[in-house]
Each structure stands twice: as structure tokens, then as C-alpha cells.
Design a protein around this motif. Structure first.
Motif, short mmCIF file in Angstrom:
data_model
loop_
_atom_site.label_atom_id
_atom_site.label_comp_id
_atom_site.label_asym_id
_atom_site.label_seq_id
_atom_site.Cartn_x
_atom_site.Cartn_y
_atom_site.Cartn_z
N ALA A 92 15.84 -6.90 2.48
CA ALA A 92 15.83 -6.79 1.15
C ALA A 92 14.30 -6.96 0.34
O ALA A 92 13.78 -6.35 -0.24
N GLU A 93 13.94 -8.21 1.09
CA GLU A 93 12.57 -8.74 0.62
C GLU A 93 11.59 -7.91 0.94
O GLU A 93 10.75 -7.60 0.17
N ILE A 94 11.39 -7.52 2.30
CA ILE A 94 10.56 -6.67 2.75
C ILE A 94 10.46 -5.14 1.97
O ILE A 94 9.60 -4.62 1.74
N GLY A 95 11.99 -4.73 1.58
CA GLY A 95 11.98 -3.67 1.26
C GLY A 95 11.33 -3.54 -0.39
O GLY A 95 10.80 -2.49 -0.65
N LEU A 96 11.61 -4.72 -0.82
CA LEU A 96 11.10 -4.85 -2.27
C LEU A 96 9.60 -4.96 -2.15
O LEU A 96 8.85 -4.22 -3.00
N GLY A 97 9.16 -5.67 -1.37
CA GLY A 97 7.51 -5.61 -0.98
C GLY A 97 6.98 -4.43 -0.67
O GLY A 97 5.78 -4.11 -1.20
N LEU A 98 7.51 -3.59 0.11
CA LEU A 98 7.28 -2.33 0.48
C LEU A 98 7.12 -1.28 -0.87
O LEU A 98 6.02 -0.75 -0.95
N ALA A 99 8.15 -1.45 -1.63
CA ALA A 99 8.40 -0.65 -3.00
C ALA A 99 7.15 -1.13 -3.58
O ALA A 99 6.61 -0.19 -4.39
N LEU A 100 6.90 -2.69 -3.77
CA LEU A 100 5.76 -2.76 -4.61
C LEU A 100 4.47 -2.22 -4.27
O LEU A 100 3.49 -1.97 -5.03
N SER A 101 4.39 -2.28 -3.01
CA SER A 101 3.18 -1.85 -2.33
C SER A 101 2.93 -0.41 -2.49
O SER A 101 1.80 -0.10 -2.92
N LEU A 102 3.70 0.50 -2.46
CA LEU A 102 3.78 1.89 -2.69
C LEU A 102 3.44 1.85 -4.26
O LEU A 102 2.46 2.61 -4.61
N ALA A 103 4.21 1.37 -5.21
CA ALA A 103 4.02 1.58 -6.53
C ALA A 103 2.71 1.35 -6.97
O ALA A 103 2.12 1.77 -7.81
N ALA A 161 3.72 -12.96 2.59
CA ALA A 161 4.68 -13.63 3.43
C ALA A 161 5.25 -13.05 4.53
O ALA A 161 5.65 -13.17 5.60
N ARG A 162 5.05 -11.45 4.45
CA ARG A 162 5.48 -10.63 5.52
C ARG A 162 4.45 -9.72 6.26
O ARG A 162 4.49 -8.95 7.19
N ASN A 163 2.94 -10.10 5.65
CA ASN A 163 2.10 -9.25 6.20
C ASN A 163 2.03 -7.89 6.27
O ASN A 163 1.82 -7.15 7.14
N ILE A 164 2.68 -7.39 5.01
CA ILE A 164 2.67 -5.87 4.90
C ILE A 164 1.54 -5.14 5.01
O ILE A 164 1.37 -4.03 5.86
N HIS A 165 0.61 -5.82 4.23
CA HIS A 165 -0.80 -4.93 4.40
C HIS A 165 -1.39 -4.78 5.72
O HIS A 165 -1.97 -4.03 6.40
N GLY A 166 -1.32 -6.25 6.55
CA GLY A 166 -2.07 -6.26 7.79
C GLY A 166 -1.12 -5.57 8.74
O GLY A 166 -1.87 -4.76 9.66
N ALA A 167 0.22 -5.44 8.59
CA ALA A 167 0.99 -4.68 9.73
C ALA A 167 0.64 -3.22 9.71
O ALA A 167 0.60 -2.57 10.64
N ASP A 168 0.43 -2.66 8.46
CA ASP A 168 0.25 -1.27 8.41
C ASP A 168 -1.01 -1.09 8.80
O ASP A 168 -1.21 -0.01 9.41
N ALA A 169 -1.94 -1.86 8.66
CA ALA A 169 -3.39 -1.78 9.00
C ALA A 169 -3.42 -1.58 10.70
O ALA A 169 -4.00 -0.75 11.12
N ASP A 170 -2.63 -2.68 11.20
CA ASP A 170 -2.62 -2.64 12.50
C ASP A 170 -2.06 -1.45 13.07
O ASP A 170 -2.16 -0.86 14.32
N PHE A 171 -0.79 -1.12 12.40
CA PHE A 171 -0.19 0.19 12.85
C PHE A 171 -1.09 1.39 12.95
O PHE A 171 -1.12 2.39 13.84
#
Lengths: 346, 346, 346, 346
Positions: free
Chosen positions: C116-127, D127-137
Motif C-alpha cells: 500500500a505504501e509503495i502503491g501510494l508512492g507510485l501514484a503520487l510519483s505519477l500524479a 523510503a522505497r527508492n522509487i525514483h532510483g529504481a525506475d532509473a535503474d530499470f
């Protein structure tokens, strides 16, 4: 969906005593039920005598009729028994039901909201003497302003204990959610993490009794806990704290309860009594500091109608070969331990 | 902080009638207050006669003494008047105070939680007849189970209206937060977006009256709204709906209110009366369907002690040359419109 | 409790592959576990070959080893199988387990909060294009202020859809609770009243797709729903809406998904892929508008440690002959329908 | 209302630079505004030169034009200045405005929700390195499952600090409400009881820095706090904790901030920079562990349109001689202390 021949419709055996179909279903829902299922209505004592052809077709039972192993064997298509009285009697071979994967479910959750609301109302009445002040006012001896508030206290910011964390405990937690109270919950059948996840603190019975300004008792009676709230338990409570008995009389040693109130150690409200109706000459009637409710906490028409909705929703799931998800299932481990007396009136 | 000579300590003029310093401060807080400030205690009628040297040093006033333009002129260092009675009298030249940037603040917010709690308690008592059922029980004529619940209803899932969205309305919203109710609020002085942000729906008075199962009235009296809840207003309410009067009697046409209850159209509870104490022979006393509270909603010791805490917190901000943030400020636009009668007893 | 002889301690058969005891238990908890139980560690492929005396004593299994009817028959004291991988394989005779009342439980709920946390994080990243704006900034081509926000939008006050209302859906609802969003949920296995009770609106798949600004997919794969999110489904979505795939790749027709993103119709994030690791030459890698996460949503050390806690709490209940209450039970009706692939790495 | 002659309509002087009427009002609202008011549009530098007859009629100003005492004296009917830029410049004689009771209000609250959402998004990305993981991907070097999560952590159940408890802090608290985090707030301008009432814990700056896993900085710049987040402050933070700078660069000693990130002691995200746009050769651009946002947190079209709504709602109150209740008022005590630089672009 293609039209179904009447004979194709699944059969529900209806023996919902002491409820009735009209009590638990709105007319609209009952019409929908009849449109989708065949309803075989039958007094619960005559189920065993039903025609074997009929029994063989029974897919669901609404009610809690006595069932022998033989009768059960005659119902190979049975999927679920909807116990709408909600206290599990020892009148059917549960072990066989569990082995066969026949669900036995109860609808007691409908009482959670009504009980929680009156529970909070009783607690506020005790905290602010709402009932007593009204009686005084009518008698022309009311006290105004702060003079009438010498024992008044707030629930907001106070410490609250809840004994029992089933549907009732959860509903209580919900109606208390606006009070910023410190809430401790004791339930030996519930894992502490579930209590924490609900935002409360799991605690021993002793802690709940000793550290609460208000204690709500919503514990079911089991073979293990009859009379567990005894003189020693009430002695642990804070002077002037409030005890609200909302579940069953049998969890309390009523003489000790009455003595604790009579002595002024605690104030209390109760919805249940060792004997109902309570005899006119019972000393309980006149105890100061005890707010009475004549087993009225749950029995609202709104609650009974929700029973029907719960049954309807789970029928829909079961028809699609999914497990029931709304009603509460009887459990192999605990079914034999339940000791709440069934009601004879609604 | 280096030790301060007594004469260095800022001076607070204390004339908190009808409160007293002991009522609003705990002993610990009062000691802290004395350690940090000089307190000049003075009956409010004698403020004008104080020595000019003393007046010249006054930085704060706790209380609402009558102040003339001359007296104010003699207090060049005055920063804030803490009105702990909380109803603004017309006994000081507010325009001068506003021009000089002297804050006039009130502590009425302390009553919000007590009023909201008893308001919910009264509403639950009406919805479930808690007070009546207890009286019946004591009289030996109680009805058991569903028979005692023929008029019972739930707040959960119901429609609730609140008239007035100040501190009291906000506190009500909070204690109602666990009830999943549809809540509409009418307050012509509050922007709709603030009501929406709080999770409720802004509505006209008509809509609130017509579409609620329970109406809480927490509106202050102003020059604009005296008696605005009149016969027409009560006639708009749903049959059997509950009206809870928690603010001031003057917002209601009490004859019309009594008639609406007497006729059975609505049920009601009130904490306020056109005359207090209500005469023993008032017909209001015996009306069935009216739950009485003798102006007890706010006057709890816990509330009075919070007054002192509010004053203390804002003193701390003001001493640091920051604006007060806890007490509520009188407003140029509205100060002349307030018409709530001050209390003479606590 | 009196001291227990080692031989008295209940026996747990441990075959938790691909997990390990050290992964799921903290050192302290593992020590407690060893103090209270005997742990028989065994590769899952060798369980069948265990000594019959040992098998006869097994009370619990941690893991999901292949079990034949014969092996099960050799374990008359077995009470519960704790499947800590959490996807149910078809490698044991569930029907026998259900008949005997042996619980099979899973600990997949530990992944709910991380997902849920990464889901919200991904959604906010997209938004808000958080990831893209950071990449642009590092490349020296960032856009400042409003110029960088031409496609930015808020979740607050928006319409959100959730497909699947198990533990993940519930955890999503929780982290979204501060956003004042309109939330619709589709889950054909869940009764509508449960969704309403959680504060959301039950809806058809079509409605969720058509009326959402953001769609979270947390549906498990079953025999019924493989590829149900196909070209038609994505075409229903609002232009520019976001689709977050957080459960399993198999619920989505991935070619249609990629096409909907590629065309600019939707934006998306995914944590799962039809093939993992995704081949280096997969066209998916370079699609603009797709935010990638390499199956990282759940696999946090904090989550694995909670698995051990869940097992520990339910062991405590089972030891007291109570049903497990924290882990999720496999259901007779649905166990055969689950099709999520097990993981081979943690 | 009877029809009004155009000349009767109240006059609004519009000088909203750097905003424009079209930016802050929807076409519908602007039409309503024109129907109810006369709008006199004027570049802010030309206000002083306006015809005295026009000035004499001005009831409201939308914008923050420079105003001399003389110009103000020429506007005897002025009631309120709506500063839609939202940072208070020192370009008008506030003391005169306060004396005359002319409100100066700002609409900065519209940025609270956008900033809170991106703030949470940035925190989850860290917290989850969303941006970095996407760049790595995208670069074909992603790590799968737990291997990609070695530094991942949950916000749920963590400790979170917020520096500054104005509109932004409150909005952050709201979007964090589903995370069951322990939240501490430091704001020397806010009374502790208000923080407690909001469900958080008031704390010193030191405690917030030392005991948080994530720190959100939403403090405004004042004359007292420039650069207060310095090397010592960052040294207090937990190793690996995240710092999110969402307000103004001037509250931070940026060299110390960069050093703390560079050393790996903390991770961080920032929306503001000492110089904007940041020079291409700034060393800040390439620091690992710093997530960049080019002053994009607030500037959403949705936010600008809400400005217009806030103005509209307060105009409605002011027209009824009520105080503004939606926009935030400049305060005598603090107006001179504000040091946030105004923006030159939207």
C-alpha cells in the motif's frame, strides 16, 4: 441468466424461530428471496419429520432447528445453516457439519451498533447524570449549573476499558473514536496485534479494571468465564468509575456487582439481569447508582432487518460457490464453549 | 533565564468575576503564574479607581471589568484582555482597543467538549429512551427487549443537522465522527468551504430542519437571530425528530418550541430556559417528550481549569510578542452583535 | 506454569522454503519459540521421509512442503500448517485437511502495508512526475514552478478505484484515508456491505475503470480472472488516468496494457511483469509513461519479521485450543481457484 | 435583492501580479464576480496614480500593490486587501491598516494540500527508492525483490517530525493520518495544546531532529529563523533519516545541508534552492541521495483556482459586514517578521 424452472431454484429450509421471515426481511427483500429461491417454511420441531425428497434438496437452512446425524445425512446438498437467533445451541452434531464443510453462521453482528450506541449513551448518562438530573427537574429539585455537576466528568481524554473484542467491542471502539480517550481492551481469545491494529491497547483484565474511568463489558459467556467479574474484580476498579454490562448477566457475579454499586464504590448500568424479567421485589431495582435497561440494547427493528441483509449477501456468495463473508462462522474450537442463553423473545 | 526583580515582572490585573483565580487555575499553575507575573487582584468595579502607577504597568487583564476610555488611556502597556466569562459585554470601548491593537480574547472554547458530550448523551437518551426506561424500571413498569424499543432508533447512518459551527459545532462533529452519519451544518457566518473541509455539508436552515433525524442547536445569540427557531421552523422538522437546544434560550421561540414538543411532532432536550432557574410552576417542567438539563452542559470543573491553561498558553505567546493563538479573539465586525447573556454563577 | 520436560514440548516441523527461520523471526522471538516448542527443521522435499515417530508428534508445520495423504495420516496430532510463502500450491490434499479440521493459514497480510505504501508512492510519483522531474533535474533540463506542473494533479478530492478488497485493498484504503477522495472498490468475492462499512463504495469493474482518476489493481489471480484487464478494460479508463498494477501480472493482458500506455491514453506503474526478471530487450522497458518497480513492493525485511510474529500469535491461540485469528485461513471454496505463482526468491 | 445600478456595485481594485484574474478565477466565477462587483484592473505600479474619485470608492483590493499612507488615506472605504501572492512584502503601512481595521489577508493555504501531497510522495520515493529504481530499470540494471529493498523502510509505524505547524503542517498531518506514525511537531509560534488537539505531540526542535525517521520542514522564513537548520541540526538526525525541505531555502544552511547528504548521514529531497533556477554547474545537482523538485510543490492550476474561491467566499462574508474567515490574516505582531521571498513566476 436464462429463466429457471421453479424446481431448479435452490431450496431454503426456513425455521427461524424465535425470529420470523417478516421480522428479518423487508417485504422487498423477501420478494427477491422468493424469486430466487424456494422457501420451505417449517416449525423447527418438525424438520426431522420432513419428506426425504424435500430434505434431499435443502441447500440452506435459515434458523437453528434441532438436527440429528440422521437428518443431516438426509441433506446431502446442505451448504450453510444461517443461525439468526445468533446464540449457538448444542442441538446439532457440529463435528459432522465441520467435516462436511457445511458452514454454520450467525448474524449477531447486527446487534453490535445498537449495543454500542446505547452503551455510549448509558456511559454519558452516568458521567453527566443525565437521567438523574431529568428526574430531579421533573420533581422540581434540580440543581443549576456547576452545582449540578459536582460528580460530572468527561469521557474525552479519559481512560476507557473494554472487556471483549468481538463485533460489539469493535463497534464500541468506533463510536468512541471521537473522544480522544486512552482505550485498553482485554480479550483472551484475540491476538494482541489485532487490538493494536484497531488503535487500542491490549491489556490484562486486571489492568483494564484498575486503570479505567469507564469499563464496558461486552464479553460473551463461555464455559471458561462464568462469573469472572466478581467481588475481587470490582474491588480493583477506581472509586467512582463506571461499569457498563452490555453482554450477558452470567459473566458477572451479580451479588458482588450489586454490592459494589450499593457501597458507592462504582456506578453502573446494566442491560441484562440474572433473571429476566427481573422480579418486582428484586433489591436490584432500587439500588442508587445503577442505571437500568431491560434487555433493550440490541433488539431494534433496524437490527433485525440487517440480519436478513446479511443472510441475503452470504446467500449470494454461496450460490457462486464462494465462502460466506458477512455472517460469522461457528468455529470447531469454540463452538462447544459458548454458553450464552438463547433469547425466547425478540 | 536570569532572576528577575519582582518589579520587573509583568503585571496582570485580575478581575475574573464571576470566575476566580482558584476556579480557573490549578494550584500548580497559579504558583507558576505568580512566579512569572505580578498579579494585582481587584474587584471589577474598582478597576477604574486603581492607582495610576499601577494602571500604567498593567500588561494583561484577566476578566471583563468595565473600562472607560480614560481608564484605558491610563494603561499604555496593555496587550490583552482575557475575558474568562466568555460572553462579551458592552462595557468597554472596543473600537479603541482594536485601534490600539489590544487583543480581547475569550475562553469559551473550554465548554465545547463538555457541551458536545452531554449533547450526544442527550441525543442517545432520546433515541433510545434511556432516561424514561430507567424511570419505568424503577417504577416496576419496564418493557423488556423489543417491546421497549418501539420508538428506538440509531444515530449511526442517520441524518444529523447542526445549527452553528463555532467551537461547539466542531466539538459535536468530533464526538459524532464514529457514527457514519450524514451531517449537515448551517452557519451563516462560516464559509461553506470550511464546513466541507471538516467533512460535513453546508446547508440552509430549511434543509437542516427538514432533512435531519436529529438537530443540534449550538448557535450563539446575536442581534440578528433572536427567536429565529420559531413555530415555522419546528413545523419543518420530520415527525419524531429530535431537537437539542445546547446554546442559548433566546435563539428559540420557547412557546413554539414547547408546543411542537407537546403536540408530539418532535422530541427534544434542552439545557437552557428563558428564565433560569425555571419557575416551579412552569408548564415546561411536565411536558412529555422534553428531556431537561438545568444549564449544566458546560460548567464542569475540568472546563474551568482549561480556561486557565488557555490563558497561560496565550500569555506565553504574548510575552514573546506573538499573537494569541488559543483563546478566541473578539472581532471588530461582530463584537457589537453578540447578545448572549453573561452568567452570574459558574 | 510448571517446568516442562523437553519431550513434552509441542513439535513444530519447520520447512519454510523459500523463507528461513532467520528471515521471519527476530533472534529474540526465535529463542522464545525454541524455549516453548521443539523445532524439527527439514528440507521440504524430505518431510515424507521423516521418521514416523517424529511425524506422529508434529503439531504444527511452518512451511508448505508437499504432503501426501499417507504423510498426513502419519501426523494425527497436526493442528495447523503455517504457509509463510503465502501462495497456496496444489501440493497437499486440502480436502483431507479441511475434514480433519487442520487449519492451513497464510501470512500474506504482512505485505499489505508495504504494498500500500509503495502503491501510494507510485501514484503520487505519477500524479506529480516526481521521478521524471528528478531525472530532468539531474540532466539539467528541469522546468521550474508551474511550467513543470502542466500535467500535475492532486489525489485529494479525486476519484480513486481499487480492484480487489483483501488485505492489500484494506491497507490501501487506510493510507488513502487522509486524501478526502471518492473511493470505489470492485471485488466480486466481497459482500458490498463490507466495502460500505469500510467507508468506500462497492462498484462494478466497469464503473471503477470509467470513473477513476487513479486505479489500483491489487486483485489476486484466480482461475476466473486471468487477463481480465484487457484492451477493452483499459479503453474504458479516463484519458490520462493512472493504473497501478500491484498484485500479479497474470490479471492483466500485458500487450494491451503496454499499448494503452504507449498510446498515451493512460499512465501507469507496475511492480510485476509477465516474465521476471524482465528480459533486457523487452519493449516494456522503454515505454514512456510507465513507472517501473522490479517486484519490490512487498519484500521488506520488516514484512518478513511480521510473518514470524503472526505465526507466533496464532501458535499461542492454537496452544490454548482457540482458532487462529491473525493469519488468513485457506478456504474450502477458494483454495482450488488461487493461481498466483509462488515466489522463488524472497 | 433589488437590481443594483452599476455605480452601486462595490469596487474592487485588481492588481494581482504576478497572478492574473484568469489564473485565480474560473471563467464562471469571474463572471459572477463581475456581476456583483465593479473590477478596476490596474498594474500595481499605477495604483498611486489612480483618479481620486476611483480610489475613494475602492472597497477591496485583490493584489499587493505598493501603497503609501497618502494613497491609503484616499481610500476611506477600503475593507480588505487580498494578497494573492501570499508572501507579505513590506510595501504598505501595516500599522495604519491595522488601526483602521482594514484586513490584509493571504491565500497561501491553497498550497497546503499540493505541498503535503508531493511531500508525502517525495518521502515515499526516498523510503522505497522509487525514483532510483525506475532509473535503474530503464538503464537495465534493476535489482529484483528483496535485493532491491536493502534500504527500504515503511512510514507506517515510524517516527515522523514536522517543523512548522501552519496550513502546510496541518495538511501534512492529514495525508499522514493513515500511517499510524508517531508524529512530533515543532513550532515555536503555536501553542502546544493546539498540536495535541490535532493528534500530534509538541516537541523541541532537538527532539524532532533526533527522534525522527523522516523530517518534513514546512517552516516559513522569519527574521528569527534564517539558516536555523545548520550543520549541528543535521548532525542530530538519525543516520539514514530523511529530510524533506518543502518551504523556503533560507531556513536551511544549504552548505551544511549538502554536506550532510553528501556524507551519507541523511537522505533528502528539496523543492527549494538558494538560487532559482539553480545554476547548471551547481554541485547540488549531482549529489547522490538528494531528490530534486524544481519549486513545483505548490504551483498547480487547481491551487490557483482555489485562491479565487477563497477570495470569493471572504468577499461574501465581508459584504455582509462579517470578518473574513477563509483567508489568513496578517497579524500586527508577526507581519514585520516574515521574510519569505515573493515569487516572480507562478
Amino acid at each position: 441468466m436464462p429463466a429457471e424452472k421453479p424446481a431448479d431454484k435452490p431450496l431454503i429450509l426456513c425455521a427461524p424461530e424465535p425470529r420470523s421471515l417478516d421480522l428479518i426481511f423487508t417485504p422487498e427483500r423477501l420478494a427477491e428471496l422468493r424469486a430466487r429461491f424456494r422457501l420451505l417454511e417449517c416449525p423447527e420441531t418438525e424438520v426431522a419429520a420432513l419428506d426425504p425428497t424435500a430434505l434431499a434438496q435443502v441447500r440452506y437452512i435459515i434458523g437453528q432447528p434441532p438436527l440429528s446425524a440422521e437428518t443431516l445425512a438426509a441433506m446431502p446438498n446442505l451448504r450453510c445453516i444461517f443461525n439468526v437467533e445468533s446464540n449457538l445451541l448444542n442441538n446439532m452434531p457440529y463435528e459432522i457439519l465441520f467435516q462436511r464443510g457445511i458452514h454454520v453462521v450467525t448474524t449477531g453482528a447486527v446487534f453490535a451498533e445498537p449495543v454500542a450506541e446505547i452503551g455510549l449513551g448509558l456511559a454519558l448518562s452516568l458521567a453527566r447524570n443525565i437521567h438523574g438530573a431529568d428526574a430531579d427537574f421533573r420533581a422540581g429539585r434540580e440543581k443549576w449549573g456547576g452545582e449540578g455537576n459536582t460528580t460530572a466528568r468527561l469521557l474525552s481524554g479519559s481512560e476507557i476499558g473494554i472487556i471483549g473484542f468481538g463485533d460489539l467491542g469493535r463497534a464500541l471502539l468506533r463510536v468512541l473514536s471521537g473522544f480522544r480517550a486512552k482505550i485498553r481492551i482485554h480479550d483472551p481469545w484475540v491476538a494482541p496485534s489485532l487490538i493494536r491494529a484497531a488503535g487500542a491497547e491490549p491489556a490484562t483484565l486486571e489492568t483494564v479494571l484498575e486503570q479505567s474511568d469507564t469499563v464496558f463489558c461486552v464479553a460473551a459467556v463461555t464455559s471458561d468465564n462464568q462469573g469472572f467479574l466478581d467481588a475481587k474484580a470490582f474491588a480493583r476498579m477506581r472509586p467512582g468509575a463506571a461499569f457498563l454490562l452490555l453482554s450477558r448477566a452470567a459473566v458477572v457475579d451479580f451479588d458482588a456487582f450489586a454490592a459494589a454499586i450499593q457501597s458507592g464504590h462504582i456506578q453502573a448500568a446494566t442491560d441484562v439481569y440474572p433473571e429476566e424479567p427481573l422480579p418486582q421485589n428484586s433489591a436490584l431495582r432500587a439500588i442508587p447508582g445503577l442505571l437500568h435497561s431491560a434487555h433493550r440494547a440490541g433488539a431494534l427493528d433496524q437490527a433485525f432487518k440487517r440480519m436478513g441483509e446479511m443472510v441475503w449477501e452470504d446467500l449470494s456468495l454461496l450460490e457462486r460457490r464462494l465462502p460466506p463473508g458477512v455472517c460469522k462462522r461457528a468455529e470447531r474450537e469454540t463452538v462447544a464453549r459458548m454458553r450464552s442463553k438463547p433469547v425466547s423473545v425478540n
